[in-house]
Design an enzyme around this catalytic site. Structure first.
Site, PDB file in Angstrom:
ATOM      1  N   HIS A  30       0.823  -1.144  -0.006  1.00 22.01           N
ATOM      2  CA  HIS A  30       0.132  -0.031   0.035  1.00 22.01           C
ATOM      3  C   HIS A  30       0.791   1.265   0.048  1.00 22.01           C
ATOM      4  O   HIS A  30       0.570   2.211  -0.796  1.00 22.01           O
ATOM      5  CB  HIS A  30      -1.014   0.076   1.523  1.00 22.01           C
ATOM      6  N   LYS A  54     -15.920  -7.971   4.392  1.00 20.30           N
ATOM      7  CA  LYS A  54     -14.710  -8.042   5.376  1.00 20.30           C
ATOM      8  C   LYS A  54     -14.802  -7.738   6.927  1.00 20.30           C
ATOM      9  O   LYS A  54     -15.948  -6.633   6.965  1.00 20.30           O
ATOM     10  CB  LYS A  54     -13.563  -7.303   4.915  1.00 20.30           C
ATOM     11  N   ARG A 104      -2.058  -5.580  -8.541  1.00 20.26           N
ATOM     12  CA  ARG A 104      -0.845  -6.706  -8.474  1.00 20.26           C
ATOM     13  C   ARG A 104      -0.474  -7.610  -9.640  1.00 20.26           C
ATOM     14  O   ARG A 104      -0.003  -7.821 -10.293  1.00 20.26           O
ATOM     15  CB  ARG A 104      -1.064  -7.377  -7.139  1.00 20.26           C
ATOM     16  N   SER A 142      -3.133  -8.075   2.878  1.00 13.11           N
ATOM     17  CA  SER A 142      -3.322  -7.885   4.497  1.00 13.11           C
ATOM     18  C   SER A 142      -3.605  -9.204   4.930  1.00 13.11           C
ATOM     19  O   SER A 142      -3.439  -9.674   5.906  1.00 13.11           O
ATOM     20  CB  SER A 142      -4.485  -6.852   4.498  1.00 13.11           C
TER      21      SER A 142
END
Ligand code: COA
Length: 177
Positions: A30, A54, A104, A142
């Site tokens: 990040h 989440k 990514r 994460s």
């Protein structure tokens, strides 16, 4: 002919971008995206958002505090905020020209494309800008970092030291040690 230079108002408009995410917790990946964003925009607002699928480990306040600690206190170009509601509405009200998203791998693309198109449908004035994550951070997330830390794995180098420490504290508590 006038013997003075005509007054030209300085251009005070700033190019602002919002970088949204869950940041549970912030990672080197990040930070890499934020630093890349700063090469294109005058200000980057790191916006902690709610993703309905989440259940974060860290509270919003804890996540905000960890993000702020990644940058020098006098770094006025990086701001941290908490957002409830639609991200694109938030970006618009902040006068942001763009929402930054990091890519990514190809696997990110489908979801990111859907998100960007929905955001554009809601607010056409805000563009989505995709930045490619640095090669070293392509395989981190994460969740994978939390999972490693939960089981006592060493995540140093993948998150800043203070985040490493917070993970360690969190799992000492939740593992009842
Ligand atoms: N380096 C490392 N990891 C990265 C990364 C990078 N450069 N870029 C993304 N990731 C990881 C994150 O760590 C995260 O990992 P996790 O799933 O294990 O937590 C994952 O990739 C993607 O998460 P993130 O970028 O945080 O986005 P998100 O999918 O959790 O959240 C929001 C997306 C917050 C932007 C979106 O839910 C949102 O805008 N919510 C507000 C409501 C809204 O407007 N919804 C959209 C309606 S169209």
């Amino acid at each position: 002919m006038a013997d003075y230079e005509p007054f030209v108002a300085p251009d005070v408009s700033e190019l602002i971008a919002v970088y949204p995410g869950t940041f549970d917790p912030i990672t080197m990946g990040h930070i890499d995206i934020i630093n890349r964003g700063l090469t294109l925009f005058d200000k980057v607002i790191v916006a902690i958002a709610h993703n309905s699928s989440k259940e974060p480990l860290f509270s919003t306040e804890e996540r905000a505090e960890m993000i702020k600690k990644c940058f020098p206190v006098d770094e006025k170009r990086v701001l941290t905020d908490t957002v409830s509601g639609l991200m694109v509405d938030y970006a618009y009200t902040k006068g942001a020209k763009a929402i930054i998203r990091g890519l990514r791998a190809v696997s990110d693309f489908d979801y990111e494309f859907q998100l960007a198109l929905m955001n554009r449908r809601i607010e056409r004035e805000v563009e989505t800008v995709f930045l490619m994550t640095g090669f070293r951070w392509i395989y981190i997330s994460s969740s994978i970092i939390k999972d490693a830390a939960r089981h006592g794995g060493d995540v140093s180098g993948l998150v800043p030291d203070h985040v490493c420490e917070r993970l360690r504290e969190k799992f000492l508590v939740t593992n009842g040690k």
